[in-house]
Design an enzyme around this catalytic site. Structure first.
Site, short mmCIF file in Angstrom:
data_model
loop_
_atom_site.label_atom_id
_atom_site.label_comp_id
_atom_site.label_asym_id
_atom_site.label_seq_id
_atom_site.Cartn_x
_atom_site.Cartn_y
_atom_site.Cartn_z
N LYS A 105 0.85 -1.18 0.00
CA LYS A 105 0.00 0.00 0.00
C LYS A 105 0.89 1.24 0.00
CE LYS A 105 -3.04 2.82 2.75
NZ LYS A 105 -3.51 3.11 4.12
N GLY A 193 -11.12 7.59 7.59
CA GLY A 193 -12.27 8.41 7.93
C GLY A 193 -13.46 7.68 8.51
#
Length: 262
Positions: A105, A193
């Protein structure tokens, strides 16, 4: 009719299949024992590891692999804490040397206050990594234009933020996320988030292929219980998306017909 999505509706990334569409981070927990308990409760197959922050190779210190079995979990090294493409690429080269990982990632941050992605540096880093044979999943902005550029470069998954990292605000730009989903031929996973189960479900209802979270579980009052909630929220959202929601209407529509009443 098969209404269970678990066995037949797998997440596919870089020609690999995963039964869970929930990915979790390994930071912010009180200890490795809690990390392991939450990971098991979540049902996740993929766990992210901040290469610059977590010990993965020094046997003189606690090692994450002693608690999260690499034969059970797929480790996804990430570049958390990197602010340039150069630092990010160097970090992932180290991860491949240490653990042999090529599914990675990439995240390249803009500043310490917002932890928003620096998309110019992200694009540069992605190009280098792909040329070196890495299979790259990319943390990015919720901008469909930038997401398309990443796909054109050849990334294996696009991971737009739902809100700033660790904020728990939920998805702030549903239109942007939806546009990214509609235009993309590679998996799209909301990254950052999410605060609670309804946020995870909403991401899946938008058509995302998965959700990555860390703080929402690790900083819950009961991380293991929250991990269970997230596990089922992702499944519920995916089922709802596949089922197809009812059309929104401006006026009431009775469940029972009004004609033929006694």
């Amino acid at each position: 009719m098969n209404i269970m999505v678990d066995s037949s509706d797998e997440l596919r990334v870089a020609e690999r299949s995963f039964s869970s569409r929930l990915l979790i981070g390994t930071g912010k927990y009180r200890d490795f024992e809690e990390t392991a308990a939450a990971a098991e409760a979540s049902g996740a197959d993929i766990v992210t590891v901040a290469v610059r922050r977590v010990n993965i190779s020094n046997p003189g210190e606690p090692v994450l692999m002693d608690y999260l079995d690499p034969s059970r979990f797929t480790y996804l090294p990430n570049t958390a804490g990197c602010f340039t493409a150069e630092d990010a690429v160097r970090t992932l080269r180290l991860a491949r040397e240490v653990g042999g990982w090529d599914l990675v990632k990439l995240e390249v941050l803009w500043d310490h206050a917002t932890l928003y992605p620096n998309m110019l540096e992200t694009l540069t880093g992605a190009e280098i990594l792909i040329k070196e044979g890495f299979k790259v999943m990319v943390y990015c902005s919720d901008d469909p234009v930038m997401a398309k550029r990443l796909e054109d470069i050849g990334v294996h998954a696009i991971m737009p933020l739902g809100a700033p990292i660790g904020s728990g605000l939920g998805i702030q730009n549903k239109v942007g996320i939806r546009l990214i989903v509609e235009q993309s031929s590679v998996p799209v996973l909301v990254d950052a988030g999410v605060g609670t189960a309804s946020d995870a479900s909403e991401a899946m209802e938008l058509g995302c292929d998965g959700v990555l979270m860390n703080t929402a579980i690790a900083e819950a009052k009961n991380p293991v219980q929250m991990a269970v909630a997230m596990r089922y929220a992702v499944k519920a959202g995916r089922n709802a998306y596949l089922a197809g929601r009812m059309q929104r209407k401006l006026y009431a529509d009775p469940s029972s017909p009004l004609s033929g009443l006694i």
